[in-house]
Each structure stands twice: as C-alpha cells, then as structure tokens.
Write a protein that holds these residues in place. Structure first.
Motif, PDB file in Angstrom:
ATOM      1  N   ALA A  27       0.920  -1.158   0.001  1.00  0.00           N
ATOM      2  CA  ALA A  27       0.172   0.076  -0.031  1.00  0.00           C
ATOM      3  C   ALA A  27       0.906   1.258  -0.051  1.00  0.00           C
ATOM      4  CB  ALA A  27      -0.954   0.084   1.249  1.00  0.00           C
ATOM      5  N   LEU A  28       1.769   1.322   0.827  1.00  0.00           N
ATOM      6  CA  LEU A  28       2.860   2.394   0.678  1.00  0.00           C
ATOM      7  C   LEU A  28       3.490   2.549  -0.573  1.00  0.00           C
ATOM      8  CD1 LEU A  28       4.410   1.865   4.221  1.00  0.00           C
ATOM      9  CD2 LEU A  28       3.211   3.888   3.587  1.00  0.00           C
ATOM     10  N   VAL A  29       3.979   1.692  -1.087  1.00  0.00           N
ATOM     11  CA  VAL A  29       4.592   1.724  -2.583  1.00  0.00           C
ATOM     12  C   VAL A  29       3.692   2.190  -3.535  1.00  0.00           C
ATOM     13  CG1 VAL A  29       5.741   0.242  -4.276  1.00  0.00           C
ATOM     14  CG2 VAL A  29       6.581  -0.192  -1.994  1.00  0.00           C
ATOM     15  N   ALA A  30       2.226   1.434  -3.346  1.00  0.00           N
ATOM     16  CA  ALA A  30       1.299   2.118  -4.415  1.00  0.00           C
ATOM     17  C   ALA A  30       0.882   3.499  -4.330  1.00  0.00           C
ATOM     18  CB  ALA A  30      -0.034   1.332  -4.246  1.00  0.00           C
ATOM     19  N   ALA A  31       0.823   4.024  -2.996  1.00  0.00           N
ATOM     20  CA  ALA A  31       0.395   5.191  -2.643  1.00  0.00           C
ATOM     21  C   ALA A  31       1.507   6.261  -3.134  1.00  0.00           C
ATOM     22  CB  ALA A  31       0.179   5.421  -1.324  1.00  0.00           C
ATOM     23  N   ALA A  32       2.649   5.912  -2.720  1.00  0.00           N
ATOM     24  CA  ALA A  32       3.745   7.057  -3.302  1.00  0.00           C
ATOM     25  C   ALA A  32       3.923   6.976  -4.726  1.00  0.00           C
ATOM     26  CB  ALA A  32       5.239   6.407  -2.755  1.00  0.00           C
ATOM     27  N   ALA A  33       3.968   5.893  -5.392  1.00  0.00           N
ATOM     28  CA  ALA A  33       3.765   5.883  -6.917  1.00  0.00           C
ATOM     29  C   ALA A  33       2.756   6.851  -7.471  1.00  0.00           C
ATOM     30  CB  ALA A  33       3.694   4.452  -7.506  1.00  0.00           C
ATOM     31  N   ALA A  34       1.455   6.672  -6.860  1.00  0.00           N
ATOM     32  CA  ALA A  34       0.473   7.414  -7.211  1.00  0.00           C
ATOM     33  C   ALA A  34       0.701   8.943  -7.003  1.00  0.00           C
ATOM     34  CB  ALA A  34      -0.920   6.903  -6.524  1.00  0.00           C
ATOM     35  N   ALA A  35       1.508   9.252  -6.153  1.00  0.00           N
ATOM     36  CA  ALA A  35       1.682  10.602  -5.710  1.00  0.00           C
ATOM     37  C   ALA A  35       2.936  11.120  -6.604  1.00  0.00           C
ATOM     38  CB  ALA A  35       1.846  10.577  -4.151  1.00  0.00           C
ATOM     39  N   GLY A  36       3.444  10.352  -7.125  1.00  0.00           N
ATOM     40  CA  GLY A  36       4.476  10.748  -8.182  1.00  0.00           C
ATOM     41  C   GLY A  36       5.961  10.789  -7.551  1.00  0.00           C
ATOM     42  N   CYS A  37       6.075  10.014  -6.442  1.00  0.00           N
ATOM     43  CA  CYS A  37       7.432  10.003  -5.796  1.00  0.00           C
ATOM     44  C   CYS A  37       7.582   8.279  -5.312  1.00  0.00           C
ATOM     45  CB  CYS A  37       7.199  10.813  -4.286  1.00  0.00           C
ATOM     46  SG  CYS A  37       6.090  10.577  -3.381  1.00  0.00           S
ATOM     47  N   PRO A  38       8.010   7.639  -6.123  1.00  0.00           N
ATOM     48  CA  PRO A  38       8.250   6.094  -6.184  1.00  0.00           C
ATOM     49  C   PRO A  38       9.266   5.980  -5.029  1.00  0.00           C
ATOM     50  CG  PRO A  38       8.861   6.941  -8.455  1.00  0.00           C
ATOM     51  CD  PRO A  38       8.565   7.955  -7.604  1.00  0.00           C
ATOM     52  N   ILE A  39       9.095   4.894  -4.084  1.00  0.00           N
ATOM     53  CA  ILE A  39       9.639   4.612  -3.080  1.00  0.00           C
ATOM     54  C   ILE A  39      10.320   3.403  -3.202  1.00  0.00           C
ATOM     55  CG2 ILE A  39       8.615   6.343  -1.247  1.00  0.00           C
ATOM     56  CD1 ILE A  39       7.193   3.808  -0.292  1.00  0.00           C
ATOM     57  N   ALA A  40      11.181   2.957  -2.223  1.00  0.00           N
ATOM     58  CA  ALA A  40      11.805   1.439  -2.093  1.00  0.00           C
ATOM     59  C   ALA A  40      11.843   1.227  -0.582  1.00  0.00           C
ATOM     60  CB  ALA A  40      12.977   1.228  -2.780  1.00  0.00           C
ATOM     61  N   ILE A  41      11.400   0.156  -0.436  1.00  0.00           N
ATOM     62  CA  ILE A  41      11.401  -0.128   1.004  1.00  0.00           C
ATOM     63  C   ILE A  41      12.605  -1.020   1.406  1.00  0.00           C
ATOM     64  CG2 ILE A  41      10.112  -1.667   2.977  1.00  0.00           C
ATOM     65  CD1 ILE A  41       7.503  -0.766   1.631  1.00  0.00           C
ATOM     66  N   THR A  42      13.317  -0.452   2.354  1.00  0.00           N
ATOM     67  CA  THR A  42      14.823  -1.003   2.539  1.00  0.00           C
ATOM     68  C   THR A  42      14.751  -1.993   3.599  1.00  0.00           C
ATOM     69  OG1 THR A  42      15.548   0.996   3.580  1.00  0.00           O
ATOM     70  CG2 THR A  42      15.859   0.951   0.990  1.00  0.00           C
ATOM     71  N   THR A  43      14.115  -1.606   4.711  1.00  0.00           N
ATOM     72  CA  THR A  43      13.869  -2.407   5.728  1.00  0.00           C
ATOM     73  C   THR A  43      12.381  -2.385   6.118  1.00  0.00           C
ATOM     74  OG1 THR A  43      14.432  -0.756   7.607  1.00  0.00           O
ATOM     75  CG2 THR A  43      16.247  -2.041   6.575  1.00  0.00           C
ATOM     76  N   SER A  44      12.133  -3.699   6.802  1.00  0.00           N
ATOM     77  CA  SER A  44      10.551  -3.678   7.431  1.00  0.00           C
ATOM     78  C   SER A  44      10.725  -4.714   8.490  1.00  0.00           C
ATOM     79  CB  SER A  44       9.695  -4.131   6.504  1.00  0.00           C
ATOM     80  OG  SER A  44       8.359  -4.117   6.684  1.00  0.00           O
ATOM     81  N   ASP A  45      10.163  -4.228   9.532  1.00  0.00           N
ATOM     82  CA  ASP A  45       9.936  -5.318  10.616  1.00  0.00           C
ATOM     83  C   ASP A  45       8.840  -5.132  11.443  1.00  0.00           C
ATOM     84  OD1 ASP A  45      10.992  -7.255  12.226  1.00  0.00           O
ATOM     85  OD2 ASP A  45      12.083  -6.309  13.569  1.00  0.00           O
ATOM     86  N   TRP A  46       8.005  -6.165  12.160  1.00  0.00           N
ATOM     87  CA  TRP A  46       6.882  -5.910  12.884  1.00  0.00           C
ATOM     88  C   TRP A  46       6.922  -6.934  14.061  1.00  0.00           C
ATOM     89  CZ3 TRP A  46       3.599  -9.904  13.709  1.00  0.00           C
ATOM     90  CH2 TRP A  46       3.741 -11.099  12.874  1.00  0.00           C
ATOM     91  N   THR A  47       6.065  -6.573  15.069  1.00  0.00           N
ATOM     92  CA  THR A  47       6.166  -7.264  16.260  1.00  0.00           C
ATOM     93  C   THR A  47       4.734  -7.285  16.409  1.00  0.00           C
ATOM     94  OG1 THR A  47       6.299  -5.191  17.840  1.00  0.00           O
ATOM     95  CG2 THR A  47       8.297  -6.559  17.433  1.00  0.00           C
ATOM     96  N   ARG A  48       4.251  -8.532  17.193  1.00  0.00           N
ATOM     97  CA  ARG A  48       2.740  -8.540  17.440  1.00  0.00           C
ATOM     98  C   ARG A  48       2.245  -7.400  18.516  1.00  0.00           C
ATOM     99  NH1 ARG A  48       0.531 -12.570  14.846  1.00  0.00           N
ATOM    100  NH2 ARG A  48       1.778 -14.273  14.415  1.00  0.00           N
ATOM    101  N   TRP A  49       1.154  -6.914  18.658  1.00  0.00           N
ATOM    102  CA  TRP A  49       0.844  -5.845  19.456  1.00  0.00           C
ATOM    103  C   TRP A  49      -0.743  -6.164  20.116  1.00  0.00           C
ATOM    104  CZ3 TRP A  49      -3.622  -2.777  18.887  1.00  0.00           C
ATOM    105  CH2 TRP A  49      -3.866  -1.539  19.966  1.00  0.00           C
ATOM    106  N   ALA A  50      -0.954  -6.031  21.218  1.00  0.00           N
ATOM    107  CA  ALA A  50      -2.432  -6.197  21.796  1.00  0.00           C
ATOM    108  C   ALA A  50      -2.896  -5.298  22.893  1.00  0.00           C
ATOM    109  CB  ALA A  50      -2.687  -7.673  22.050  1.00  0.00           C
ATOM    110  N   SER A  51      -4.286  -4.772  22.896  1.00  0.00           N
ATOM    111  CA  SER A  51      -4.566  -4.297  24.019  1.00  0.00           C
ATOM    112  C   SER A  51      -5.546  -5.003  24.701  1.00  0.00           C
ATOM    113  CB  SER A  51      -5.112  -2.815  23.566  1.00  0.00           C
ATOM    114  OG  SER A  51      -6.432  -2.698  22.866  1.00  0.00           O
ATOM    115  N   ALA A  52      -6.652  -4.461  25.433  1.00  0.00           N
ATOM    116  CA  ALA A  52      -7.684  -5.022  26.049  1.00  0.00           C
ATOM    117  C   ALA A  52      -8.596  -5.439  25.084  1.00  0.00           C
ATOM    118  CB  ALA A  52      -8.194  -4.436  26.931  1.00  0.00           C
ATOM    119  N   THR A  53      -8.649  -4.626  24.017  1.00  0.00           N
ATOM    120  CA  THR A  53      -9.898  -5.004  22.973  1.00  0.00           C
ATOM    121  C   THR A  53      -9.429  -5.319  21.500  1.00  0.00           C
ATOM    122  OG1 THR A  53      -9.878  -2.513  22.904  1.00  0.00           O
ATOM    123  CG2 THR A  53     -11.532  -3.447  24.306  1.00  0.00           C
TER     124      THR A  53
END
Length: 104
Positions: free
Chosen positions: A14-40
């Motif tokens: 989605a980020l790559v597509a949105a940037a391309a649509a805005a006329g500013c192509p991007i490359a994702i060089t690193t990406s990491d994630w961790t699980r997250w939770a709240s009470a709901t």
C-alpha cells in the motif's frame, strides 16, 4: 487454505502504491513488525525504512501520510508516523512507524 498476505506485506504494498500514485516512487529497504495487543484489539507495530529520490512530491506525500487511508484486507492502519527523514544529496531515507489492527 491461505489467508492471503499478512498486514506487513499489505502495508508495504500500500505504501509503494500510494507513493507511486503521488509521483514519488519509493523503495522499502527494511521492514520489521512485532505483535501488539490491547484489552480490545490485536494487531502489529511496524518499523519501516524507505528510500526515495528527493522531490517536492515526496515532501508533500510525507506531510499527508499520517492522514492517508490505506486499504488492507482484514486490517486497519490505526496510526502511521514519520519518525525521521535524512537527506543525502538527491536521496532521501525515511523511517516510519505504523500500527495495524485486525478488523473483527
């Protein structure tokens, strides 16, 4: 049976597509994630590094990124923040953090 791409993959696309649509192509060089939770809610916290060419369109896209809507199947982007922008000549490196939440 596969559930399809996870939140991290969908967010990257989605980020790559949105940037391309805005006329500013991007490359994702690193990406990491961790699980997250709240009470709901359950989801994930994402840390991404992007690289792009310096341009007024990129600057405009980054300014509006926290208000952007992203269509992710099964997830909502609850928050997205530009943490840091570094400029080296014509190259811009951007650190982002995002929070995705599973739709119920």
């Amino acid at each position: 049976m596969s559930r399809g791409p996870d939140a991290a993959t969908q967010l990257e696309r989605a980020l790559v597509a949105a940037a391309a649509a805005a006329g500013c192509p991007i490359a994702i060089t690193t990406s990491d994630w961790t699980r997250w939770a709240s009470a709901t809610f359950t989801g994930a916290r994402h840390a991404l590094t992007l690289r792009a060419g310096a341009s007024p369109m990129l600057d405009y896209w980054l300014v509006g990124l926290d208000e952007a809507e992203f269509a992710l199947r099964g997830y909502l982007v609850a928050d997205i923040t530009v943490i840091h922008v570094t400029r080296h000549g014509t190259t811009v490196t951007i650190a982002l953090e995002a929070l995705t939440v599973e739709e119920r």
